[in-house]
Write an enzyme that holds these catalytic residues in place. Structure first.
Site, PDB file in Angstrom:
ATOM      1  N   LYS A 160     -53.107 -19.338  54.708  1.00  0.00           N
ATOM      2  CA  LYS A 160     -52.298 -18.758  53.653  1.00  0.00           C
ATOM      3  C   LYS A 160     -52.199 -19.876  52.450  1.00  0.00           C
ATOM      4  O   LYS A 160     -52.245 -19.555  51.511  1.00  0.00           O
ATOM      5  CB  LYS A 160     -50.892 -18.692  54.383  1.00  0.00           C
TER       6      LYS A 160
ATOM      7  N   GLU B  71     -41.904 -21.545  51.911  1.00  0.00           N
ATOM      8  CA  GLU B  71     -41.728 -20.767  50.854  1.00  0.00           C
ATOM      9  C   GLU B  71     -40.239 -20.426  50.585  1.00  0.00           C
ATOM     10  O   GLU B  71     -39.576 -20.319  51.625  1.00  0.00           O
ATOM     11  CB  GLU B  71     -42.455 -19.502  50.971  1.00  0.00           C
TER      12      GLU B  71
ATOM     13  N   HIS C 180     -39.959  -9.929  61.538  1.00  0.00           N
ATOM     14  CA  HIS C 180     -40.982 -10.060  60.690  1.00  0.00           C
ATOM     15  C   HIS C 180     -42.198  -9.359  61.300  1.00  0.00           C
ATOM     16  O   HIS C 180     -43.193  -9.504  60.755  1.00  0.00           O
ATOM     17  CB  HIS C 180     -41.490 -11.474  60.587  1.00  0.00           C
TER      18      HIS C 180
ATOM     19  N   ARG D 180     -58.874  -7.146  57.084  1.00  0.00           N
ATOM     20  CA  ARG D 180     -59.126  -6.257  57.953  1.00  0.00           C
ATOM     21  C   ARG D 180     -58.425  -4.847  57.649  1.00  0.00           C
ATOM     22  O   ARG D 180     -57.730  -4.851  56.848  1.00  0.00           O
ATOM     23  CB  ARG D 180     -58.854  -6.765  59.324  1.00  0.00           C
TER      24      ARG D 180
END
Length: 667
Positions: free
Chosen positions: A116, A200, A235, A292
């Site tokens: 990421k 973040e 999440h 994917r």
């Protein structure tokens, strides 16, 4: 086009790929572990190769075993599905080395988007908007804590190699950061083999909107519009839809362009998803790219009329994209609900067991069910507890919502805890129905989504009693049919007595509530008295439990499934678990919270939080159990003393195992 492919996956996605391959005349090879020897994907495939023990790390995650299986079967290509090795650059490289086509992007694209933090550096260069945060390599806890303080709380800690909601922690205060970081790193290392994280800014009331992209080997890239995946728990996505409610053509074009730019920046080929976090004001930021096919790809298929697995196969075999951007269009609205073996009332705790009864709604133009299990199959503790994906389509969102509610009302699952009723409440929730969406919707609407148990209405008690009586009559008739004198009156179960009323009692329990129903058999009908009120009932029941009933002249239908002493009643979009009670049996009182705390499912002890001999408050964390690839904290059921632990770190425990010797008392 390929003649034979191997599917390096299991469950629903393996069955999904097999369906398209069969339509295209492509032979399929399944792989399976010990736990999946009789699984649906193995039954559907043309061939199957055994690859090892139940644990994924010893079977589905072993690259050499997958490559060897493909060579053994003579497969020309491997479809990775999602999860497992689908985004593993080493696996993609191994396919290349073996001369087997990897049905997905090139190694370079997987590598670029696999981290990421590295992906965000790349996106910044490509001009794709980013969320404020730290995406660097410095991983010292104190340093990350300082960076989080500078970003400003709340922040989200995310595994750099993560996905699927694992390895993520929301932190709202600086003093909670280090504990959350340690937990996140443990889960990241366990799930992805790397504890590297990024930090973040956590946006308040954000929406999760993703863009489906597709690229070919000729350099063409298109986007197949967006999906809104804002409704999440821990999440992880629960309900997805396409198109995103409230999306303007201008915003769609801007997000589509950003997604295409992201794909082109890494030379992307095949199906991919660029995920964005969006503010309520329409601004959006790049989160990650999944290299994917996504779990929720069916909603895109429903609104475009395309088969994305077919596109994957065609692109992987060297063909250009079937359509250009200007040829793509949106038709109608689609929703997907993930049917899981889990208990929403217990924090969505996964459930394991045999699917005693499984009856999805009928499929057609408006309803689609993608599943990897059938009635009689096991939901094991080794893999994701998904039962199915329920997808509906209609001409607009309101009608699609109505379709979803109807389809969920028809879904019948017995044998494991499941989230079907929760999904019905979620679909009907005013916030969701009115498209007031953000990733905190489930928490925000807890009062609506997790109502206090209200018990069953009178009709449900009558339904369970009538089903019991009809099944008794059916068993009596079957017994009589096997007897030399089938017409003997001694076979009848009509309650007849000499010089007495033909009455009897049935006792049922629902939760803490128990009721006695007095039954009078009058031939083709029954008179049932409950709490002083008498009803005249009649009906019929089929072998699958479908009950057609008439109560005092009013007709209704329900489904009643027997499983041991349990009577599972489904009707009017609700489900109840009654217990048939033997009035002659008297059980002992339970021990309450005192004694050993039990494991909610099979798993591994990964941390002991409390210490033996100390007193703790109610709700204090005692130990952490890892199960179903997630961490579960076992807490104190009341104030008391931790006398000792029955297992150590690293020990495997079974479902219901006593974990802690705990004594209730003043803290």
């Amino acid at each position: 086009m390929f003649n034979k492919i191997l599917i390096a996956n299991r469950g629903e996605i393996a069955c999904r790929v097999i369906k398209t391959a069969r339509r295209l005349g492509i032979k399929t090879v399944a792989v399976y572990s010990e736990a999946d020897a009789g699984a649906r994907h193995v039954r559907l495939a043309d061939e199957a190769v055994f690859i090892g023990p139940a644990a994924a790390r010893e079977s589905y995650l072993v690259i050499d075993k997958i490559i060897a299986a493909a060579k053994q079967a003579g497969a020309q290509a491997i479809h990775p599905g999602y999860g497992f090795l689908s985004e593993n650059e080493d696996f993609c490289h191994a396919c290349d080395e073996a001369g087997i086509v990897f049905i997905g992007p090139p190694v370079s694209a997987i590598r670029a988007m696999g981290s990421k933090s590295e992906a965000k550096k790349l996106m910044e260069k490509a001009g794709v908007p980013l969320t404020p945060g730290y995406h660097g390599d410095h991983q010292e806890p104190g340093f990350l804590n300082v960076r989080a303080d500078a970003i400003g709380y709340p922040v989200l800690i995310k595994a750099a190699a993560g996905g699927g909601g694992k390895g993520m922690r929301l932190v709202e205060r600086s003093e909670d950061f280090l504990d959350a970081l340690a937990s996140c790193k443990r889960e990241a290392a366990s799930s992805f083999g790397s504890d590297h994280v990024l930090v973040e800014k956590y946006l308040t009331r954000p929406r999760h909107i993703e863009i489906q992209v597709f690229g070919d080997t000729q350099g063409n890239v298109v986007y197949l519009f967006e999906r809104d995946c804002s409704v999440q728990r821990r999440h992880q996505k629960v309900l997805e839809e396409a198109p995103a409610p409230g999306m303007t053509p201008e915003r769609r074009a801007a997000m589509g362009k950003a997604a295409v730019d992201a794909a082109k920046a890494v030379g992307y080929v095949g199906a991919g998803t660029v995920e964005f976090i969006a503010n309520q004001d329409g601004t959006f930021y790049f989160m990650e790219m999944n290299t994917r096919l996504q779990v929720e790809h069916p909603v895109t298929e429903m609104i475009t009329g395309l088969d994305l697995v077919e596109w994957q196969l065609r692109v992987a075999s060297g063909e250009p994209l079937p359509l250009a951007q200007e040829q793509l269009a949106i038709n109608g609205h689609a929703l997907e609900a993930r049917i899981y073996a889990e208990d929403p009332s217990r924090g969505f705790l996964p459930s394991t067991g045999r699917l005693v009864h499984l009856a999805p709604p009928d499929e057609g133009m408006h309803v689609r069910v993608d599943t990897g299990v059938e009635e009689g199959d096991e939901i094991s503790p080794f893999y994701d507890p998904m039962i199915a994906k329920l997808i509906v389509w209609d001409v607009n969102r309101d009608r699609a919502l109505a379709r979803m509610l109807q389809a969920l009302a028809e879904y019948r699952v017995v044998g494991v805890a499941n989230n079907v009723e929760f999904l019905s409440r979620l679909t009907a929730c005013p916030a969701f129905a009115n498209a007031d969406l953000d990733t905190g919707l489930i928490e925000r609407e807890r009062d609506y989504l997790f109502p206090e148990e209200s018990g069953a209405h009178r009709e449900a008690w009558l339904v369970v009693a009538l089903a019991e009586l009809l099944r008794e009559q059916e068993r009596a008739a079957q017994h009589a049919g096997r007897h030399p004198e089938p017409a003997s009156p001694w076979h009848l179960r009509d309650g007849w007595r000499i010089n007495a009323d033909a009455t009897r009692s049935l006792v049922f329990r629902l939760g803490d509530e128990q009721k006695t129903l007095r039954i009078e058999n009058r031939g083709s009908v029954f008179r049932i008295e409950m709490e002083g009120v008498v009803s005249t009932v009649r009906g019929s029941i089929n072998p699958r439990g479908l009950l057609r009933a008439e109560f005092d002249g009013m007709r209704t239908t329900a489904t009643v499934v027997m499983a041991g002493e349990r009577r599972h009643v489904f009707g009017h979009g609700r489900a109840w678990q009654f217990a048939a009670v033997d009035p002659l049996y008297h059980g002992a009182e339970g021990a309450g919270a005192e004694g050993g705390l039990l494991a909610p499912m099979p798993g591994k002890v990964i941390a002991l939080i409390a210490r033996a001999g100390v007193t703790v408050d109610k709700g204090a964390p005692l130990l952490i159990l890892e199960a179903m690839k997630m961490e579960h904290t076992i807490t104190a059921p009341a104030a008391g003393m931790v006398k000792g632990f029955r297992y150590g770190v690293g020990d495997q425990v079974g479902d219901g195992a006593e974990l802690v010797d705990f004594e209730v008392g003043p803290a």
